[in-house]
Motif scaffolding. Structure first.
Motif, PDB file in Angstrom:
ATOM      1  N   LEU A 350       0.822  -1.215   0.000  1.00 42.80           N
ATOM      2  CA  LEU A 350       0.000   0.000   0.000  1.00 42.80           C
ATOM      3  C   LEU A 350       0.853   1.261   0.000  1.00 42.80           C
ATOM      4  N   MET A 351       2.088   1.152   0.511  1.00 38.44           N
ATOM      5  CA  MET A 351       2.998   2.301   0.497  1.00 38.44           C
ATOM      6  C   MET A 351       3.781   2.410  -0.803  1.00 38.44           C
ATOM      7  N   ALA A 352       3.761   1.347  -1.612  1.00 38.22           N
ATOM      8  CA  ALA A 352       4.611   1.306  -2.803  1.00 38.22           C
ATOM      9  C   ALA A 352       3.916   1.812  -4.053  1.00 38.22           C
ATOM     10  N   GLU A 353       2.609   1.561  -4.170  1.00 38.35           N
ATOM     11  CA  GLU A 353       1.912   1.921  -5.414  1.00 38.35           C
ATOM     12  C   GLU A 353       0.448   2.223  -5.129  1.00 38.35           C
ATOM     13  N   PRO A 354      -0.163   3.066  -5.939  1.00 37.80           N
ATOM     14  CA  PRO A 354      -1.572   3.406  -5.727  1.00 37.80           C
ATOM     15  C   PRO A 354      -2.473   2.183  -5.859  1.00 37.80           C
ATOM     16  N   ILE A 355      -3.572   2.184  -5.141  1.00 32.58           N
ATOM     17  CA  ILE A 355      -4.556   1.108  -5.241  1.00 32.58           C
ATOM     18  C   ILE A 355      -5.191   1.160  -6.628  1.00 32.58           C
ATOM     19  N   PRO A 356      -5.246   0.039  -7.353  1.00 31.16           N
ATOM     20  CA  PRO A 356      -5.873   0.049  -8.689  1.00 31.16           C
ATOM     21  C   PRO A 356      -7.307   0.558  -8.632  1.00 31.16           C
ATOM     22  N   GLU A 357      -7.717   1.243  -9.663  1.00 32.62           N
ATOM     23  CA  GLU A 357      -9.023   1.882  -9.690  1.00 32.62           C
ATOM     24  C   GLU A 357     -10.157   0.878  -9.508  1.00 32.62           C
ATOM     25  N   GLU A 358     -10.044  -0.304 -10.112  1.00 29.73           N
ATOM     26  CA  GLU A 358     -11.114  -1.300 -10.000  1.00 29.73           C
ATOM     27  C   GLU A 358     -11.274  -1.767  -8.550  1.00 29.73           C
ATOM     28  N   GLU A 359     -10.143  -2.025  -7.877  1.00 29.27           N
ATOM     29  CA  GLU A 359     -10.199  -2.441  -6.478  1.00 29.27           C
ATOM     30  C   GLU A 359     -10.756  -1.322  -5.606  1.00 29.27           C
ATOM     31  N   LEU A 360     -10.318  -0.107  -5.848  1.00 32.93           N
ATOM     32  CA  LEU A 360     -10.769   1.025  -5.045  1.00 32.93           C
ATOM     33  C   LEU A 360     -12.264   1.248  -5.216  1.00 32.93           C
ATOM     34  N   MET A 361     -12.767   1.102  -6.433  1.00 34.03           N
ATOM     35  CA  MET A 361     -14.198   1.279  -6.664  1.00 34.03           C
ATOM     36  C   MET A 361     -15.002   0.197  -5.952  1.00 34.03           C
ATOM     37  N   MET A 362     -14.489  -1.030  -5.946  1.00 30.13           N
ATOM     38  CA  MET A 362     -15.176  -2.113  -5.241  1.00 30.13           C
ATOM     39  C   MET A 362     -15.246  -1.820  -3.739  1.00 30.13           C
ATOM     40  N   VAL A 363     -14.144  -1.330  -3.184  1.00 31.52           N
ATOM     41  CA  VAL A 363     -14.107  -1.006  -1.762  1.00 31.52           C
ATOM     42  C   VAL A 363     -15.069   0.139  -1.459  1.00 31.52           C
ATOM     43  N   LYS A 364     -15.102   1.155  -2.302  1.00 26.83           N
ATOM     44  CA  LYS A 364     -16.007   2.285  -2.077  1.00 26.83           C
ATOM     45  C   LYS A 364     -17.461   1.835  -2.120  1.00 26.83           C
ATOM     46  N   ASN A 365     -17.816   0.986  -3.079  1.00 26.26           N
ATOM     47  CA  ASN A 365     -19.186   0.490  -3.149  1.00 26.26           C
ATOM     48  C   ASN A 365     -19.538  -0.321  -1.905  1.00 26.26           C
ATOM     49  N   TYR A 366     -18.591  -1.131  -1.444  1.00 27.33           N
ATOM     50  CA  TYR A 366     -18.825  -1.908  -0.218  1.00 27.33           C
ATOM     51  C   TYR A 366     -19.049  -0.973   0.967  1.00 27.33           C
ATOM     52  N   LEU A 367     -18.191   0.010   1.100  1.00 28.73           N
ATOM     53  CA  LEU A 367     -18.260   0.905   2.254  1.00 28.73           C
ATOM     54  C   LEU A 367     -19.538   1.740   2.238  1.00 28.73           C
ATOM     55  N   ILE A 368     -19.888   2.302   1.078  1.00 27.64           N
ATOM     56  CA  ILE A 368     -21.109   3.110   0.986  1.00 27.64           C
ATOM     57  C   ILE A 368     -22.341   2.237   1.229  1.00 27.64           C
ATOM     58  N   GLY A 369     -22.323   1.014   0.697  1.00 24.51           N
ATOM     59  CA  GLY A 369     -23.441   0.096   0.931  1.00 24.51           C
ATOM     60  C   GLY A 369     -23.599  -0.240   2.403  1.00 24.51           C
ATOM     61  N   THR A 370     -22.481  -0.427   3.098  1.00 22.77           N
ATOM     62  CA  THR A 370     -22.520  -0.702   4.529  1.00 22.77           C
ATOM     63  C   THR A 370     -23.095   0.477   5.298  1.00 22.77           C
TER      64      THR A 370
END
Length: 432
Positions: A350-370
């Motif tokens: 996580l300190m070496a490279e940005p989170i890929p957009e697809e993974e980040l979008m999945m996490v955001k959808n999970y978090l907003i849904g929660t």
């Protein structure tokens, strides 16, 4: 004759991702009782139930001794000058209500769930518990015996011991967030201690009341009748929270059973609390790391390595200044150190490279849904308002949080990871 509706099952119904939905709080109504106590409430006519929560500045930070706050709160329902503990329990059971006594870091109080029609009968009982506890000696002795037996059992559990040791390492054994009870602390409890703490902190004008459900106008009048009169004594809301006295040694191994096959692993550090500008980004980063089933820690340590059934990460806020970032897992004893190394491996990623957009979008959808799920109904809505109000926050603060969750970029999270995820800032505890 009704028309027949034909469903074309060859076409999947349209789906709206959580990110596209509005996450907002419904407005509450606030009135003040005659003594200035605020009552925050949300009316829902379609409900037959009511949730009532009465909160006082009586949390752990106000306690000079380990069990002072929690024991006072727990034993308030053990008898008043008019009713015994048994009579109180039987009354609550008769009306099918549920009474929840709780002590948190900042506040303590009582919440009660009941049918709306029973509030007039149960409000006097709750008023007695909160304002007229007598702390009978026999109930204190029973509490001491029960709690000491529970403590003996818990101190044989690796996960409980690991949590206690980690809190002490992060904050220090005398800090409100780091101290843990011992048997001797239960022995030290006495009636005068509990009465004094109650007298100082369960003062009516210091209370906040939260109410949701089917609320009749007369219920607000009843609240004022019982909880609206002035207190006989003054009160102070000030509590000084000392800085953490973190341990010099960052690693600790504790053995309960030499033959144990499983170990409790804890990796944690102190973070800035919810008053920090980084707090919302840290929460989002935490979900990526270990905050849901598809997280990086779960994918690596459970799915790929098979070290555990579950590994979890949480950012736990104590106050505006301090929070804990805690990673927990129960693993095979022989892979405990390997698990810790894999945790740091995921931190380095996580300190070496940005989170890929697809993974980040999945996490955001999970978090907003929660978050949407946690706002379902008036009780959940008023509980969210309770959290904000007790933090001295408002709807704008919540809107900023949602905005951060929806708009944060991989580069922003990379920056936060580099500032907070360095392994040398974490503490490690292994207990088996």
């Amino acid at each position: 004759m009704s028309a027949t509706i034909t469903v074309n099952r060859a076409h999947r119904p349209s789906l709206t991702p959580p990110m596209a939905l509005d996450v907002s709080l419904k407005p509450y109504t606030c009135i003040k009782l005659d003594n200035g106590v605020p009552v925050y409430f949300m009316h829902a006519d379609h409900y037959e139930t009511i949730f009532l929560d009465i909160v006082f500045p009586a949390g752990e930070i106000y306690a000079s001794q380990v069990l002072e706050a929690s024991a006072t709160n727990a034993l308030m329902k053990s008898g008043t000058s008019r009713h015994s503990a048994r009579e109180i329990d039987e009354t609550i059971e008769f009306y099918g209500a549920y009474l929840d006594a709780y002590t948190e870091s900042q506040v303590a109080g009582y919440g009660i769930y009941m049918l709306s029609k029973h509030l007039p009968a149960l409000l006097p009982v709750l008023f007695e518990i909160l304002t007229d506890p007598v702390f009978p000696d026999e109930e204190i002795r029973l509490y001491q015996q029960t709690k000491k037996q529970q403590l003996r059992i818990n101190l044989k559990k690796s996960d409980v011991v690991a949590d206690r040791l980690m809190d002490e390492m992060l904050y220090g054994s005398t800090h409100p967030y780091g101290r843990s009870e011992q048997e001797s602390d239960y022995d030290a409890l006495h009636r005068d201690m509990l009465k004094a703490f109650h007298r100082r902190h369960y003062v009516l004008p210091a209370a906040k009341i939260f109410l949701a459900g089917k609320i009749e106008d007369r219920f607000l009048d009843l609240l004022n009748q019982y909880f609206g009169h002035p207190a006989d004594q003054s009160f102070s809301l000030q509590a000084t929270i000392p800085p953490p006295a973190s341990a010099a040694n960052h690693q600790l191994k504790h053995i309960i059973d030499e033959k144990a096959l499983q170990a409790a692993v804890r990796v944690a550090r102190v973070l800035p609390g919810y008053g920090s500008a980084d707090y919302n980004l840290l929460n989002l980063l935490n979900v990526v790391l270990g905050g849901y089933f598809g997280s990086r820690l779960m994918s690596n340590i459970r799915e790929e390595k098979g070290y555990t059934y579950g590994i979890h990460s949480i950012v736990y806020p104590y106050d505006a200044q301090y929070a804990s970032w805690l990673i927990t897992a129960e693993v095979g004893r022989e892979v405990a150190q390997a698990t810790i190394q894999e945790i740091y491996h995921e931190c380095h990623r996580l300190m070496a490279e940005p989170i890929p957009e697809e993974e980040l979008m999945m996490v955001k959808n999970y978090l907003i849904g929660t978050l949407l799920g946690r706002l379902d109904g008036p009780v959940q809505q008023i509980k969210k308002w309770r959290s904000l109000i007790l933090r001295s926050q408002d709807e704008a603060d919540y809107a900023r949080q949602i905005h951060t969750f929806k708009t944060a970029t991989g580069e922003q999270l990379l920056d936060v990871a580099r500032r907070y995820l360095r392994p040398e800032w974490f503490y490690e505890v292994v207990v088996f």
